[in-house]
Enzyme design. Structure first.
Site, PDB file in Angstrom:
ATOM      1  CD1 TRP A  61     -15.839 -29.584 -40.313  1.00 22.11           C
ATOM      2  CD2 TRP A  61     -13.672 -30.018 -40.624  1.00 22.11           C
ATOM      3  NE1 TRP A  61     -15.754 -30.519 -41.299  1.00 22.11           N
ATOM      4  CE2 TRP A  61     -14.430 -30.802 -41.524  1.00 22.11           C
ATOM      5  CE3 TRP A  61     -12.301 -30.124 -40.652  1.00 22.11           C
ATOM      6  CZ2 TRP A  61     -13.848 -31.691 -42.435  1.00 22.11           C
ATOM      7  CZ3 TRP A  61     -11.717 -30.998 -41.560  1.00 22.11           C
ATOM      8  CH2 TRP A  61     -12.480 -31.769 -42.426  1.00 22.11           C
ATOM      9  CG  HIS A  69      -1.393  -6.887 -43.160  1.00 20.03           C
ATOM     10  ND1 HIS A  69      -0.284  -6.407 -42.508  1.00 20.03           N
ATOM     11  CD2 HIS A  69      -0.919  -7.622 -44.206  1.00 20.03           C
ATOM     12  CE1 HIS A  69       0.817  -6.804 -43.154  1.00 20.03           C
ATOM     13  NE2 HIS A  69       0.452  -7.547 -44.187  1.00 20.03           N
ATOM     14  CG  HIS A  73      -2.107  -7.472 -38.412  1.00 15.19           C
ATOM     15  ND1 HIS A  73      -3.077  -6.549 -38.161  1.00 15.19           N
ATOM     16  CD2 HIS A  73      -1.222  -6.864 -39.245  1.00 15.19           C
ATOM     17  CE1 HIS A  73      -2.804  -5.427 -38.808  1.00 15.19           C
ATOM     18  NE2 HIS A  73      -1.669  -5.583 -39.461  1.00 15.19           N
ATOM     19  CG  ASP A  75       2.464  -4.794 -40.282  1.00 17.45           C
ATOM     20  OD1 ASP A  75       1.517  -5.590 -40.431  1.00 17.45           O
ATOM     21  OD2 ASP A  75       2.357  -3.562 -40.432  1.00 17.45           O
ATOM     22  CG  HIS A  79       3.219  -4.688 -44.581  1.00 19.22           C
ATOM     23  ND1 HIS A  79       2.244  -4.900 -45.527  1.00 19.22           N
ATOM     24  CD2 HIS A  79       2.721  -3.736 -43.743  1.00 19.22           C
ATOM     25  CE1 HIS A  79       1.208  -4.114 -45.267  1.00 19.22           C
ATOM     26  NE2 HIS A  79       1.480  -3.388 -44.214  1.00 19.22           N
ATOM     27  CG  HIS A 207       3.639   0.710 -42.050  1.00 20.48           C
ATOM     28  ND1 HIS A 207       2.769   1.436 -41.288  1.00 20.48           N
ATOM     29  CD2 HIS A 207       3.123  -0.540 -42.118  1.00 20.48           C
ATOM     30  CE1 HIS A 207       1.761   0.672 -40.921  1.00 20.48           C
ATOM     31  NE2 HIS A 207       1.945  -0.541 -41.412  1.00 20.48           N
TER      32      HIS A 207
HETATM   33 MN    MN Z   1      -0.335  -4.657 -41.039  1.00 17.73          MN
END
Ligand code: MN
Length: 258
Positions: A61, A69, A73, A75, A79, A207
């Protein structure tokens, strides 16, 4: 047959294909680089705990670490400063029903091949709708650029004046939110905004507007060329990180063979 039984039969028979839109988490995969005065996003790291040895004779393991991020990924609204007060704005609070939804793919690969700073505009979106129909409410809109085929330095495409990669204009993002009420916007590049997105008003408009409106982002998507323009369903469920602003995730598209 019930819809779910029909769905399961479609997966089993292969008439519904599962397409993986995820890059492998790998220490070599690039992460966004901000100007040096800002904090930086960490790459993926993996360390061995044991590998069937004296540290653990029957098991192998790893411990892993990364930014929220890093890699392919999600958002969340929290964020961005515009989304800081959005209710249920972190990944652990989002209604899980939001993680499954229809997807429209706008193919910008020709434009992006000609121009590293290619912009998706309102005209580009309405031209797409002329061909494929109106973007439905609560759809994921994905901007295909074939940027996911780039490797190494060509992915961030840094120059002296910063990164150069395609993205949407402020008007295009506002149109998708205000006129089409999308679920979110996704890209094959390292961010939902263009590499030079700091030069728009407002800076980083994808964003700013998406998260202020409680919408989501997906970045570093892979293989958008394997999706039809319409008709696929996206499964994009971030990790349930307390107060998380985003999360690496496995993004799957369900595509019906017609
Ligand atoms: Mn991001």
């Amino acid at each position: 047959m019930s819809p779910l039984a029909s769905f399961a039969a479609g997966i089993a028979s292969g008439t519904i294909r599962v397409v993986d839109l995820t890059h492998t988490l790998d220490p070599d995969f690039p992460v966004i680089i901000l100007p040096p005065e800002f904090g930086q996003c960490a790459r993926f790291r993996m360390e061995e705990i044991s590998a069937y040895d004296h540290r653990g004779p029957a098991w192998k393991w790893h411990n892993i670490s990364m930014s929220e991020h890093t890699g392919t990924h999600f958002d969340a609204p929290s964020h961005w400063i515009s989304g800081r007060d959005v209710p249920n704005g972190s990944v652990d609070e989002i209604d899980p029903a939001a993680f499954v939804g229809p997807v429209c793919v706008i193919d910008c690969s020709d434009g992006a091949a000609q121009d590293d700073d290619f912009e998706l505009t309102v005209d580009g979106i309405t031209a797409w709708e002329q061909e494929y129909g109106r973007i439905p409410t609560a759809a994921w809109v994905l901007m295909r650029t074939d940027w996911s085929k780039r490797r190494g330095a060509a992915y961030l495409n840094m120059r002296e004046d910063g990164p150069h990669s395609p993205g949407p204009t402020p008007d295009a993002i506002r149109f998708l939110i205000e006129q089409r009420d999308i679920r979110g916007f996704g890209t094959e590049t390292v961010g939902t905004d263009a590499g030079q997105g700091s030069h728009y008003t407002p800076p980083y408009p994808a964003h700013y507007y998406l998260h202020g409106a409680g919408k989501y982002g997906l970045q570093c998507l892979n293989a958008l060329d394997e999706l039809p323009a319409t008709g696929a369903v996206l499964v994009a469920a971030p990790l349930k990180i307390k107060n998380g602003t985003g999360s690496p995730l496995r993004v799957l598209a369900l595509v019906e063979d017609t």
